[in-house]
Design an enzyme around this catalytic site. Structure first.
Site, PDB file in Angstrom:
ATOM      1  N   GLU A 177      -3.347  -1.915 -46.112  1.00  0.00           N
ATOM      2  CA  GLU A 177      -2.855  -2.599 -44.058  1.00  0.00           C
ATOM      3  C   GLU A 177      -3.582  -3.600 -43.536  1.00  0.00           C
ATOM      4  O   GLU A 177      -4.024  -2.620 -42.614  1.00  0.00           O
ATOM      5  CB  GLU A 177      -1.968  -1.774 -43.610  1.00  0.00           C
ATOM      6  CG  GLU A 177      -1.184  -0.683 -44.216  1.00  0.00           C
ATOM      7  CD  GLU A 177      -1.008   0.674 -43.135  1.00  0.00           C
ATOM      8  OE1 GLU A 177      -1.410   0.809 -42.461  1.00  0.00           O
ATOM      9  OE2 GLU A 177      -0.303   1.280 -43.484  1.00  0.00           O
ATOM     10  N   GLU A 183       3.223   3.433 -49.544  1.00  0.00           N
ATOM     11  CA  GLU A 183       3.116   4.922 -48.064  1.00  0.00           C
ATOM     12  C   GLU A 183       4.230   4.830 -47.408  1.00  0.00           C
ATOM     13  O   GLU A 183       4.613   3.555 -47.021  1.00  0.00           O
ATOM     14  CB  GLU A 183       2.435   4.431 -47.274  1.00  0.00           C
ATOM     15  CG  GLU A 183       0.939   4.629 -47.441  1.00  0.00           C
ATOM     16  CD  GLU A 183      -0.033   4.303 -46.077  1.00  0.00           C
ATOM     17  OE1 GLU A 183       0.057   4.842 -44.949  1.00  0.00           O
ATOM     18  OE2 GLU A 183      -1.687   4.237 -46.854  1.00  0.00           O
TER      19      GLU A 183
END
Length: 485
Positions: free
Chosen positions: A165, A370
């Site tokens: 991320e 995720e």
């Protein structure tokens, strides 16, 4: 009707080093930006820090045995840069590398495939003091660190992820300041985004040169499924702006070797992007073996009314925006159910995301690296922890994954966020994402009902027709030894 996943599908769980390890002063480890940030008053709810976290550094063997009992065949973890290369520049830390060697050996002994992430937001503080990700040198230090880890673990780890991320690292860390290092400079955020991209490319080159043939390289992005609140030209332009900042600023250079020209135009009042050097894009566009996608909720945007944008974007409260060049965009909370984070529950976003990247990067396998939800989980009188809302959430999102596969998406695995309750960044210990409940006083671990549900899915590869618990509200539990072997 039940849904069967491909036989080789990876069923995993995921964690991050600073969120679970603790032991922040052991083995020569030096502070990361999250050590500094969490010890700064007012930055983390409750004044919580990751000093102890959930004690994974000491409980490594217990946690791997727990994973084995849950039937997962893959574990995505991150390495602490400050633990294996203290100060970010110095020699490799033998004690830190030995910890990860032991973790990998334990995983392999239990038949669990290690999936290693090099960077999950914990930049060594010394590198931040020298300028951090807005400075070009940090990208080169990241490549050096990648080679150190590859030399230590490349003979046993065959799945490698450079960054997790990078949007959060750049725009929450340097734009809105709600993540470490807590800076609020829109130009620094854009510079950080580019140097994270460059660090990814340089690290990928270093890994290719150090790892055995057949090793797989990836990056985990958190693309936003951006939806306009109407089809008006102004709202569609708001969607375009956020798509450039949330998605294309990373995916375009990594997958296509270009930056979006509209992003340059949108941010021209802030920077001329002269920090992008001649061959940077060729370095960033390093061939990948898979693309990791993290998904939680879509974003709904519109043009701001009266130039007073609403920012219900789910990324924490700050007077400073994480969206440089998009001050005219409002974010809206869609109606419907939400998790404890306040994020909407919408599995269609995950389906749309998978089909979008199937079109954007044809032939590139995808991984859900995720996905999960925070809820208020409390032990019952008998000590068990039942979380039917999380089971429904997972069932809905895994149904979307199955549908995407049926419609042509090459999805190779799913990693539940997260293995266990942990330090949830600026929320401290107030939000629980884990399939395993952690008593933060004793650090005892208790698998929740969702852990048992996910274990049955991981072992069979078959998603049941319903994500609803039996009328009793309790799933059949395997024998205790199955969860601790």
């Amino acid at each position: 009707m039940s849904m069967t996943f491909p036989p080789a599908f990876l069923w995993g769980t995921a964690t991050a080093a600073y969120q679970i390890e603790g032991a922040v002063r052991e083995g020569g480890r030096t502070p990361s930006i999250w050590d500094t940030f969490s010890h700064t008053p007012g930055k983390v709810e409750g004044g919580d820090t990751g000093d102890t976290a959930v004690g994974h550094f000491q409980r490594r063997a217990e946690d791997v045995a727990l994973m084995a009992g849950l039937g997962v065949n893959a574990y995505r973890f991150s390495v602490s840069w400050s633990r294996v290369r203290p100060t970010g520049r110095g020699p490799a830390g033998r004690s830190g590398l030995d910890f990860y060697r032991g973790l990998v050996d334990d995983l392999l002994a239990h038949g669990i495939r290690p999936v290693l992430t090099l960077y999950h937001w914990d930049l060594p503080q010394e590198l931040e003091t020298a300028g951090g990700w807005p400075e070009r040198d940090t990208a080169h230090r990241f490549a050096d660190y990648a080679r150190i880890v590859a030399d230590a673990l490349g003979d046993r780890v065959d799945m490698w992820t450079t960054l997790n991320e990078p949007w959060c690292s750049a725009f929450l860390g340097y734009g809105s300041g709600v993540h470490a290092p807590g800076r609020t400079d829109p130009v620094a955020a854009l510079r950080a985004a580019h140097h994270l991209n460059l660090g990814h490319g340089l690290a990928a080159q270093a890994l290719r040169s150090a790892l055995p043939a057949g090793s797989q390289l990836s990056v985990s992005l958190n693309p936003s499924v951006v939806r306009a609140s109407s089809q008006s030209p102004a709202d569609l332009d708001a969607r375009r702006r956020i798509d450039a900042l949330a998605n294309r600023v990373f995916a375009d250079p990594m997958l296509k070797g270009t930056y979006p020209q509209d992003l340059f135009a949108d941010t021209a009042a802030l920077t001329d992007w002269s920090f992008v050097h001649g061959d940077d894009l060729a370095v960033i566009k390093h061939p990948l073996d898979s693309l990791g996608l993290n998904y939680y909720a879509p974003a709904v945007v519109s043009a701001a009314t009266d130039n007073r944008p609403e920012r219900s974007d789910g990324h924490g409260a700050s007077e400073h925006s994480p969206w440089p060049g998009a001050d005219s965009v409002s974010f809206h909370q869609p109606p419907g159910e939400r998790t404890e984070m306040g994020w909407s529950i919408d599995p269609t976003g995950l389906y749309d995301l998978l089909l979008h990247y199937t079109r954007e990067a044809p032939g590139l396998p995808l991984m859900i690296t995720e996905n999960g939800a925070a809820y208020v989980d409390k032990p019952a009188a008998d000590g068990s922890v039942h979380d039917p809302d999380r089971i429904r959430y997972l069932h809905g999102h895994l149904s979307a994954v199955h549908r995407a596969i049926a419609d042509g998406a090459d999805v190779r695995g799913y990693f539940l966020w997260s293995l266990m309750d942990n330090f949830e960044w600026s929320y401290g210990y107030g939000k629980r994402f884990g399939a395993v409940y952690v008593d933060y006083e004793t650090l005892a671990r208790t698998p929740k009902s969702s852990a048992h549900w996910y274990a049955a899915l991981a072992r069979s590869g078959v998603l049941p027709e319903s994500g609803v618990l039996p009328e009793s509200g309790v799933l059949p539990q395997p024998p205790a030894e199955d969860l601790t072997r």
